[in-house]
Design a protein around this motif. Sequence first.
Motif, PDB file in Angstrom:
ATOM      1  N   THR A 131       0.819  -1.213   0.000  1.00 20.62           N
ATOM      2  CA  THR A 131       0.000   0.000   0.000  1.00 20.62           C
ATOM      3  C   THR A 131       0.853   1.263   0.000  1.00 20.62           C
ATOM      4  O   THR A 131       1.780   1.384   0.801  1.00 20.62           O
ATOM      5  CB  THR A 131      -0.923   0.008   1.241  1.00 20.62           C
ATOM      6  OG1 THR A 131      -1.608  -1.237   1.322  1.00 20.62           O
ATOM      7  CG2 THR A 131      -1.929   1.141   1.165  1.00 20.62           C
ATOM      8  N   ALA A 132       0.514   2.199  -0.878  1.00 16.31           N
ATOM      9  CA  ALA A 132       1.195   3.501  -0.937  1.00 16.31           C
ATOM     10  C   ALA A 132       0.460   4.477  -0.026  1.00 16.31           C
ATOM     11  O   ALA A 132      -0.098   5.484  -0.473  1.00 16.31           O
ATOM     12  CB  ALA A 132       1.225   4.020  -2.369  1.00 16.31           C
ATOM     13  N   ASP A 133       0.475   4.184   1.255  1.00 23.47           N
ATOM     14  CA  ASP A 133      -0.321   4.950   2.211  1.00 23.47           C
ATOM     15  C   ASP A 133       0.412   6.239   2.601  1.00 23.47           C
ATOM     16  O   ASP A 133       0.959   6.370   3.695  1.00 23.47           O
ATOM     17  CB  ASP A 133      -0.604   4.098   3.443  1.00 23.47           C
ATOM     18  CG  ASP A 133      -1.769   4.623   4.274  1.00 23.47           C
ATOM     19  OD1 ASP A 133      -2.165   5.787   4.044  1.00 23.47           O
ATOM     20  OD2 ASP A 133      -2.278   3.891   5.127  1.00 23.47           O
ATOM     21  N   PHE A 134       0.407   7.200   1.662  1.00 24.84           N
ATOM     22  CA  PHE A 134       1.036   8.490   1.954  1.00 24.84           C
ATOM     23  C   PHE A 134       0.299   9.604   1.222  1.00 24.84           C
ATOM     24  O   PHE A 134      -0.381   9.388   0.215  1.00 24.84           O
ATOM     25  CB  PHE A 134       2.515   8.486   1.554  1.00 24.84           C
ATOM     26  CG  PHE A 134       2.772   8.672   0.076  1.00 24.84           C
ATOM     27  CD1 PHE A 134       3.042   9.938  -0.454  1.00 24.84           C
ATOM     28  CD2 PHE A 134       2.744   7.588  -0.798  1.00 24.84           C
ATOM     29  CE1 PHE A 134       3.270  10.114  -1.809  1.00 24.84           C
ATOM     30  CE2 PHE A 134       2.969   7.756  -2.155  1.00 24.84           C
ATOM     31  CZ  PHE A 134       3.241   9.021  -2.662  1.00 24.84           C
ATOM     32  N   SER A 135       0.426  10.801   1.754  1.00 24.94           N
ATOM     33  CA  SER A 135      -0.029  12.016   1.086  1.00 24.94           C
ATOM     34  C   SER A 135       0.872  13.151   1.543  1.00 24.94           C
ATOM     35  O   SER A 135       1.584  13.026   2.544  1.00 24.94           O
ATOM     36  CB  SER A 135      -1.504  12.323   1.395  1.00 24.94           C
ATOM     37  OG  SER A 135      -1.726  12.405   2.791  1.00 24.94           O
ATOM     38  N   MET A 136       0.848  14.273   0.800  1.00 25.50           N
ATOM     39  CA  MET A 136       1.788  15.361   1.058  1.00 25.50           C
ATOM     40  C   MET A 136       1.060  16.697   1.187  1.00 25.50           C
ATOM     41  O   MET A 136       0.137  16.992   0.419  1.00 25.50           O
ATOM     42  CB  MET A 136       2.812  15.461  -0.077  1.00 25.50           C
ATOM     43  CG  MET A 136       3.572  14.174  -0.340  1.00 25.50           C
ATOM     44  SD  MET A 136       4.946  14.419  -1.471  1.00 25.50           S
ATOM     45  CE  MET A 136       6.137  15.155  -0.357  1.00 25.50           C
ATOM     46  N   PHE A 137       1.528  17.481   2.141  1.00 26.98           N
ATOM     47  CA  PHE A 137       0.950  18.793   2.394  1.00 26.98           C
ATOM     48  C   PHE A 137       2.088  19.794   2.610  1.00 26.98           C
ATOM     49  O   PHE A 137       3.256  19.425   2.694  1.00 26.98           O
ATOM     50  CB  PHE A 137       0.039  18.735   3.624  1.00 26.98           C
ATOM     51  CG  PHE A 137      -1.171  17.855   3.444  1.00 26.98           C
ATOM     52  CD1 PHE A 137      -2.398  18.406   3.132  1.00 26.98           C
ATOM     53  CD2 PHE A 137      -1.086  16.471   3.570  1.00 26.98           C
ATOM     54  CE1 PHE A 137      -3.519  17.604   2.948  1.00 26.98           C
ATOM     55  CE2 PHE A 137      -2.196  15.656   3.387  1.00 26.98           C
ATOM     56  CZ  PHE A 137      -3.410  16.231   3.072  1.00 26.98           C
ATOM     57  N   ARG A 138       1.723  21.057   2.700  1.00 25.34           N
ATOM     58  CA  ARG A 138       2.709  22.085   2.998  1.00 25.34           C
ATOM     59  C   ARG A 138       2.147  23.021   4.063  1.00 25.34           C
ATOM     60  O   ARG A 138       0.977  23.418   4.007  1.00 25.34           O
ATOM     61  CB  ARG A 138       3.088  22.890   1.751  1.00 25.34           C
ATOM     62  CG  ARG A 138       4.342  23.777   1.977  1.00 25.34           C
ATOM     63  CD  ARG A 138       4.665  24.639   0.750  1.00 25.34           C
ATOM     64  NE  ARG A 138       4.803  23.884  -0.466  1.00 25.34           N
ATOM     65  CZ  ARG A 138       5.892  23.219  -0.843  1.00 25.34           C
ATOM     66  NH1 ARG A 138       6.946  23.210  -0.067  1.00 25.34           N
ATOM     67  NH2 ARG A 138       5.923  22.560  -1.993  1.00 25.34           N
ATOM     68  N   VAL A 139       3.009  23.380   5.028  1.00 26.18           N
ATOM     69  CA  VAL A 139       2.624  24.296   6.097  1.00 26.18           C
ATOM     70  C   VAL A 139       3.033  25.709   5.706  1.00 26.18           C
ATOM     71  O   VAL A 139       4.167  25.939   5.261  1.00 26.18           O
ATOM     72  CB  VAL A 139       3.301  23.914   7.423  1.00 26.18           C
ATOM     73  CG1 VAL A 139       2.835  24.835   8.548  1.00 26.18           C
ATOM     74  CG2 VAL A 139       3.011  22.458   7.780  1.00 26.18           C
ATOM     75  N   TYR A 140       2.098  26.629   5.867  1.00 30.16           N
ATOM     76  CA  TYR A 140       2.354  28.042   5.566  1.00 30.16           C
ATOM     77  C   TYR A 140       2.292  28.880   6.838  1.00 30.16           C
ATOM     78  O   TYR A 140       1.597  28.534   7.795  1.00 30.16           O
ATOM     79  CB  TYR A 140       1.327  28.569   4.558  1.00 30.16           C
ATOM     80  CG  TYR A 140       1.612  28.144   3.138  1.00 30.16           C
ATOM     81  CD1 TYR A 140       2.218  29.025   2.244  1.00 30.16           C
ATOM     82  CD2 TYR A 140       1.277  26.869   2.688  1.00 30.16           C
ATOM     83  CE1 TYR A 140       2.485  28.639   0.935  1.00 30.16           C
ATOM     84  CE2 TYR A 140       1.541  26.477   1.388  1.00 30.16           C
ATOM     85  CZ  TYR A 140       2.145  27.370   0.510  1.00 30.16           C
ATOM     86  OH  TYR A 140       2.414  26.989  -0.782  1.00 30.16           O
ATOM     87  N   ALA A 141       3.035  29.989   6.829  1.00 35.15           N
ATOM     88  CA  ALA A 141       3.094  30.907   7.975  1.00 35.15           C
ATOM     89  C   ALA A 141       3.091  32.337   7.463  1.00 35.15           C
ATOM     90  O   ALA A 141       3.137  32.581   6.249  1.00 35.15           O
ATOM     91  CB  ALA A 141       4.359  30.633   8.784  1.00 35.15           C
TER      92      ALA A 141
END
Length: 714
Positions: free
Chosen positions: A218-228
Amino acid sequence: MKKIILFFTMCLVAFPAKADEGMWFLMFIERLNHRDMEKLGLQLTAEEIYSINNHSLKDAVVQFNGGCTAEMVSKEGLVLTNHHCGYDAIAELSSEEQNYLKNGFWAKDKSAEMKPKSLFVRFFVRMDDVSKRILSKVNDKMTEAERNKAIQQEMALIEKENSDGGKYTVSVRPFFQGNEYYYFVYQDYKDVRLVGTPPESLGKFGGDTDNWEWPRHTADFSMFRVYADANGNPAEYSKNNVPLQPKHYLPVSIKGVQENDFAMILGYPGRTNRWMPAGGIEQNVKFAYPAWVEGAKTGMDRMKVYMDKDETVKLEYASKYASTANYWKNRQGMIDALTKAGTAVTKSKEEAKFNAWANKKANKEKYGTVIATINNYYAQTNLKSSHDNYLSQLMRTAAYGAAPANLGNALISYYKENDAKKTEMLPKLNQFIENVYGNFYAPLEKDVFAAQLNLYTSKGAAYGLPEGIAKLSQDNKGDFTTYVNNAVAKSIFATKESVLAFMKDPKPENITNDPLYVVSNELSLKMRAKTPEQLKADDDFAIAFRNLVEGLRESKMNSIKYPDANSTLRLTYGKVRALPADKRNDATVNNYTTMTGMVKKYKAGDQEFDLPARLLELNAAKDFGQYADKAGYMPVNFLTDNDITGGNSGSPVLNGKGELVGIAFDGNIEAMAGDVIFDAKLQRTISVDIRYVLWIIDKYAGAKHIIDEMTIVK
């Protein structure tokens, strides 16, 4: 209290940790674990793992949206977590026309990244021990209510003192069943945007069939980005916000892993019950979990009927169904594993030894009745636990279970206020309505509600049903289908539109007579109802359980030297470790899986085992790039013997240098008893090999610009 603190300090020195068992506080790594970790292959100092004054590994690990873990992997705020942790956000951003759950998504640049309505990450700043301070405010003469009030007041003061005027979120938490207390300081960032996700056919490959199973692919991953904001501080969403520059981010190793390699996981495990008495285990196995399993399955089966018919409904209910299914299989696995392991019997023997110690003259006054009180409590509450789990699954899976009462009571309060107060309350009320009906399909909800009422009134009757619900069940001969259909047709709370129509021409007096409100309110009151006898039993149990834990530690009869998980940052360490050979796995050693094995599971058009054409083409061409193992295969998942539980989903798996080698996402069903008792032979963590993650981003998705952000160690 000095005695307790001293004993804990002695434990840190005198009892070295087992390499694979334990969810450890970072602040005690130097004294408790570091030497043992070095023997296994750690090359970092304790200061490089946890430091208050300098950047360290803890600065790269975040709690993701309150229920998972994630890790920073670039100097521009890039975050990796599990696909199932990002599921809600991905589903929210999807539509029938742009179905990112089904088809995947990769932002071509930062301007294309998408902001879901509500998503945050929480950075851990520091922690400290406040046991002495808090316990100085209580004494044995207090009732539990008085004790809890005094503790809560002191907690509030500590949280205020350490919040820096609201800059930080501070949480004081009890440990060892209220025998110790620590505070935790966090900083929350709320502007978090979706960067990329594989299609569901990869991110959820194997579906419910493979969930909690090994071998996995399983490719159990996702990607996000934190902004400030421009100064790196938390800020509400704005186009002017910039990617956060974290204090620390993880380098990514593509060297691969092999048997007995050191493996370390930092994360936010949600809950374990390693100190649970035998009676509690027995209650869960025979009463609570069977009701949970049956109730969850009832809701899932009715949801699926409508999800299979309509793609929009499937998308709207995808997250709710997945969450229900996950715990359904987990609880059944717990029943099987705890029964097979005889865990309750083992605990009973330990408690018999403790009881003999407790009734010695020196210990009898404090500990003599502990075991009897605990056992009596469980005997009194077995039927209640079964009833409560049938009812809780009704309320969780059927929106008509809880929403009419909650929303109705909110409307009653709203209409009692003056115009100025109403103006102040209206935004929250509108958000409440949106939360209830945002993903809502009335035909499905009617069906789920009727089915759950039928099950609840049948199975919960032994404990006792609410008077009005019992009468309705009798009048309708145990079948609520017609009643629910008629109630919905007449109800204010049938749909979002009917609620808004009521608010345009409100008659508040009609709310309490609304047929859905009446049923929902009775169910809600039953959930919260406690007789004076029950309240007394709860208090007696709380005292006895607290004393049991203190007594077990004092008598040194329990080998557990770490507190139960409670969503605070912990470290677990061990090694890459195979399970016995399995003919279902094509791998040379049963500690990893390959793309070859995944393709063997492929079933064209199957909901759980379909694969994208592009992946099949790349596999056929053996186009694995730099991500292939040196033996030539494309790695997918691997096993370690780390000690994790729910909440660790998305946690980084690190090698001895603190480099990212995988993302934890599951455990194996054979060791499902692990939340209660650790099985050193069977317990495993299942992780996505980081090389498979990078291969999907680079080769499959063509998003090499994301790879270029990371520090890749070859």
